[in-house]
Scaffold this active site. Structure first.
Site, PDB file in Angstrom:
ATOM      1  N   LYS A   9      45.092  -2.072  -7.999  1.00  0.00           N
ATOM      2  CA  LYS A   9      44.015  -2.999  -7.637  1.00  0.00           C
ATOM      3  C   LYS A   9      42.684  -2.401  -8.041  1.00  0.00           C
ATOM      4  O   LYS A   9      42.532  -1.182  -8.208  1.00  0.00           O
ATOM      5  CB  LYS A   9      44.033  -3.323  -6.142  1.00  0.00           C
ATOM      6  N   ASP A 134      44.491  -0.267   2.841  1.00  0.00           N
ATOM      7  CA  ASP A 134      44.676  -1.100   1.655  1.00  0.00           C
ATOM      8  C   ASP A 134      46.079  -1.696   1.552  1.00  0.00           C
ATOM      9  O   ASP A 134      46.320  -2.575   0.718  1.00  0.00           O
ATOM     10  CB  ASP A 134      44.426  -0.280   0.376  1.00  0.00           C
TER      11      ASP A 134
END
Length: 280
Positions: A9, A134
């Site tokens: 990401k 995350d």
């Protein structure tokens, strides 16, 4: 056997709103999944084991988030099942790309399939939140706003497919070091995420790109001044936006077409990938 892709990401924005009573930081971040991925292969076994290919420096026990994810799924389901995890690393470590978090998310998704656990997306994200801030985002992927300590997710309209150039300087940055250093000298300028989300929804991408920012970037530049050099190089070669992802030190650029041969450096790695839509 079940195979999952643990995708990297990037942070299109990263804002820190303050420190919470629980010791975590209150954040507001717009996150985006990439095609670049580790490969996680899972097979039923008598115990939890982890083998890693492509990075000999990573732990293969509870210190690894992928291993810990298997333990957390066991605890949540109150079942004592084993799994053999073969992890092939493609995402650089300690790079601000959530490689470890994404590996953990892939293990959660994979175990759900391997053992027919019938966990909902919400339950998988609940397990993920116990592992790292995350990890819930990495379970679902796509374009999302993450708030709280990162576990509160709001899906946004998918970003169009862009080529993404990643430049990872040699060396690592500890997330804990980044946040502690930031606390000593907080940012004066903060990304306006609500305005950015509005521009993205209107598909006014050029205006949105100009507002992307990461409050941890000035912290990382103190340790890796070359971040500024890489950003300038990418912008000079046609990037729509160039900035640091996460706690760094990786610099990313959104582009239409970039020739990797233009980049020559003995002090950094370069990866060419693309934006990717939601995982689930």
């Amino acid at each position: 056997m079940v195979k999952e892709f643990a995708r990297a990401k990037i942070n299109l924005t990263l804002d820190i709103l303050g420190k919470r009573a629980d010791g975590f930081h209150e954040v507001s971040m717009i996150m985006q999944t990439l095609e670049l991925a580790d490969i996680v292969a899972l097979e039923k076994a008598d115990a939890i084991t982890l083998k890693i290919f492509g990075n000999d420096s990573l732990p293969v026990d509870e210190k690894n988030l992928a291993f810990r994810a298997a333990l957390e799924v066991q605890n949540f389901c109150n079942k004592n099942f084993g799994v053999s995890i073969n992890l092939t690393k493609k995402i650089p470590s300690a790079a601000g790309l959530a490689g470890g978090s994404s590996d953990a998310a892939a293990v959660i998704r994979g175990l759900n399939v391997l053992y027919d656990l019938n966990l909902s997306v919400e339950e998988m994200c609940e397990i993920a939140a116990k592992i790292g801030s995350d990890v819930p985002y990495c379970v679902i992927g796509g374009t999302c706003l993450a708030t709280g300590r990162g576990e509160n997710l709001t899906r946004l309209d998918d970003l169009p497919t862009f080529q993404v150039v990643l430049i990872k300087p040699l060396g690592e940055i500890s997330t804990a070091w980044s946040y502690k250093t930031y606390d000593d000298n907080p940012a004066q300028f903060h990304p306006q995420n609500n305005e950015i989300i509005k521009l993205l929804k209107e598909k006014n991408f050029d205006a949105a790109f100009k507002k992307f920012s990461n409050v941890l970037e000035p912290v990382a530049v103190k340790k890796f001044p070359a971040i500024q050099t890489y950003k300038k190089f990418l912008l000079d070669n046609g990037a729509k936006i160039a900035m640091m992802s996460g706690s760094g030190p990786t610099v990313f650029a959104l582009t239409d077409n970039f020739d990797a041969a233009k980049f020559v450096s003995n002090d950094a790695q370069i990866f060419i990938t693309k934006t990717f839509q939601k995982v689930i």
